[in-house]
Motif scaffolding. Structure first.
Motif, PDB file in Angstrom:
ATOM      1  N   ASP A   7       4.255  -7.842  -8.671  1.00 30.95           N
ATOM      2  CA  ASP A   7       3.852  -7.654  -7.278  1.00 30.95           C
ATOM      3  C   ASP A   7       4.897  -6.781  -6.596  1.00 30.95           C
ATOM      4  N   ASN A  17       1.609  -5.449  -3.703  1.00 30.99           N
ATOM      5  CA  ASN A  17       0.527  -4.840  -4.486  1.00 30.99           C
ATOM      6  C   ASN A  17       0.777  -5.077  -5.967  1.00 30.99           C
ATOM      7  N   SER A  43      -5.554  -2.455  -9.117  1.00 26.09           N
ATOM      8  CA  SER A  43      -5.655  -1.099  -8.566  1.00 26.09           C
ATOM      9  C   SER A  43      -5.000  -0.082  -9.493  1.00 26.09           C
ATOM     10  N   HIS A  71       3.435   2.098  -5.924  1.00 22.59           N
ATOM     11  CA  HIS A  71       3.730   0.699  -6.242  1.00 22.59           C
ATOM     12  C   HIS A  71       3.843   0.469  -7.744  1.00 22.59           C
ATOM     13  N   ASP A 197      -6.417  -0.634  -1.322  1.00 17.74           N
ATOM     14  CA  ASP A 197      -5.154  -0.700  -2.044  1.00 17.74           C
ATOM     15  C   ASP A 197      -4.181  -1.501  -1.176  1.00 17.74           C
ATOM     16  N   PRO A 198      -3.690  -2.657  -1.657  1.00 20.38           N
ATOM     17  CA  PRO A 198      -2.913  -3.545  -0.782  1.00 20.38           C
ATOM     18  C   PRO A 198      -1.653  -2.919  -0.188  1.00 20.38           C
ATOM     19  N   CYS A 200       0.219   0.986  -0.592  1.00 19.25           N
ATOM     20  CA  CYS A 200       0.064   2.279  -1.257  1.00 19.25           C
ATOM     21  C   CYS A 200       1.302   3.146  -1.048  1.00 19.25           C
ATOM     22  N   GLN A 224       2.278  -2.249   5.508  1.00 18.01           N
ATOM     23  CA  GLN A 224       0.886  -2.100   5.101  1.00 18.01           C
ATOM     24  C   GLN A 224       0.178  -3.406   5.432  1.00 18.01           C
ATOM     25  N   SER A 226      -2.604  -4.972   4.889  1.00 25.28           N
ATOM     26  CA  SER A 226      -3.691  -5.544   4.099  1.00 25.28           C
ATOM     27  C   SER A 226      -3.577  -7.060   4.125  1.00 25.28           C
ATOM     28  N   ARG A 228      -2.711  -8.920   1.755  1.00 28.65           N
ATOM     29  CA  ARG A 228      -1.506  -9.302   1.017  1.00 28.65           C
ATOM     30  C   ARG A 228      -0.258  -8.872   1.777  1.00 28.65           C
TER      31      ARG A 228
END
Length: 257
Positions: A7, A17, A43, A71, A197-198, A200, A224, A226, A228
């Motif tokens: 992650d 991500n 992803s 990522h 894309d969690p 990017c 980001q 997202s 997550r």
């Protein structure tokens, strides 16, 4: 063959991500790498082989190989510095986007990436229909970058994935000035079979040049937004962007084929 799932841009699992990483002795066929990627259904899946002093690094989505991925690069550097060559503090990757260098700095990994030149384009109705809101400004690099009015618009966005496929650019990024961070963003890649894309990294090679110019500073903390979530510590250097983040190991596995 051993595979790690990491992650990236998170200090704990279930954040940031996830990327699958395979560091191999020799290259597999493109067909096998695509099959592994589709089996993982993340992803990105990264494949690396050491060639001389550097590593050759390639990134695959379920929709095919891509030319730059942040990522999965951070995740691969994490695997190499933690498990493959724990004595090294710098990893050099030869890629489709040239030489990428990742430096280990304590708990952080700092990546040095090329920045994209942004061309301002007209806001058209197809964008509004696809995104669900009217952007204030739109720019095109490799991807389409849409500047929105507020952080709330970014967080609440629910774009139409089919209509996004008709827009220019490989991915779509939406961004706005942040409240707790310099900027917030989200990234969508339905053309690559990745709805969102969690976190990017390559998207921030568009986002950071824009906000560095708009805010008049080169050091930015980006988030980001997202489900997550992920935090990137960035430095704009003109034709390059440095991005630092943490990573957490989710799993290791043996692939049998």
């Amino acid at each position: 063959m051993k595979q790690y799932v990491v992650d990236a841009f998170s200090d704990k699992v279930f954040g940031g991500n996830p990327a699958a990483v395979c560091v191999m002795d020799n290259w597999l066929s493109d067909e096998i790498m695509m099959k592994i990627t589709r089996e993982n259904n993340l992803s990105e899946t990264a494949f690396a082989v050491k060639e001389g002093e550097d590593y050759r690094l390639r990134w695959f989505t379920t929709g095919g190989e891509i030319d730059l991925c942040g990522h999965a690069t951070l995740a691969t550097a994490y695997v190499i510095t933690k498990f493959i060559e724990p004595e090294v503090t710098e990893v050099r990757f030869q890629t489709h986007s040239g030489l990428l260098v990742v430096v280990s700095k304590g708990d952080f990994l700092e990546m040095d990436f090329p920045s994209y030149e942004l061309k301002k384009v007209e806001v058209i109705e197809a964008m509004v229909e696809a995104i669900g809101v009217r952007p204030l400004e739109v720019y095109l690099g490799r991807d389409l970058l849409c500047v929105l009015e507020s952080e709330e618009e970014v967080r609440n966005l629910n774009p139409n994935m089919e209509k996004l496929k008709a827009l220019d650019g490989q991915l779509l990024h939406v961004t706005a000035k942040g409240k707790e961070f310099d900027c917030v963003s989200r990234s969508f890649a339905p053309k690559l079979n990745v709805p969102e894309d969690p976190v990017c990294g390559s998207g921030h090679c568009h986002i950071i040049p824009f906000w560095a110019g708009r805010l008049g500073k080169n050091d930015l903390v980006a988030y980001q937004a997202s489900s997550r979530g992920g935090t990137l510590y960035c430095e704009y250097q003109g034709d390059r962007v440095k991005m630092s983040g943490k990573a957490a190991l989710y799993s290791t596995a043996d692939i049998n084929f």
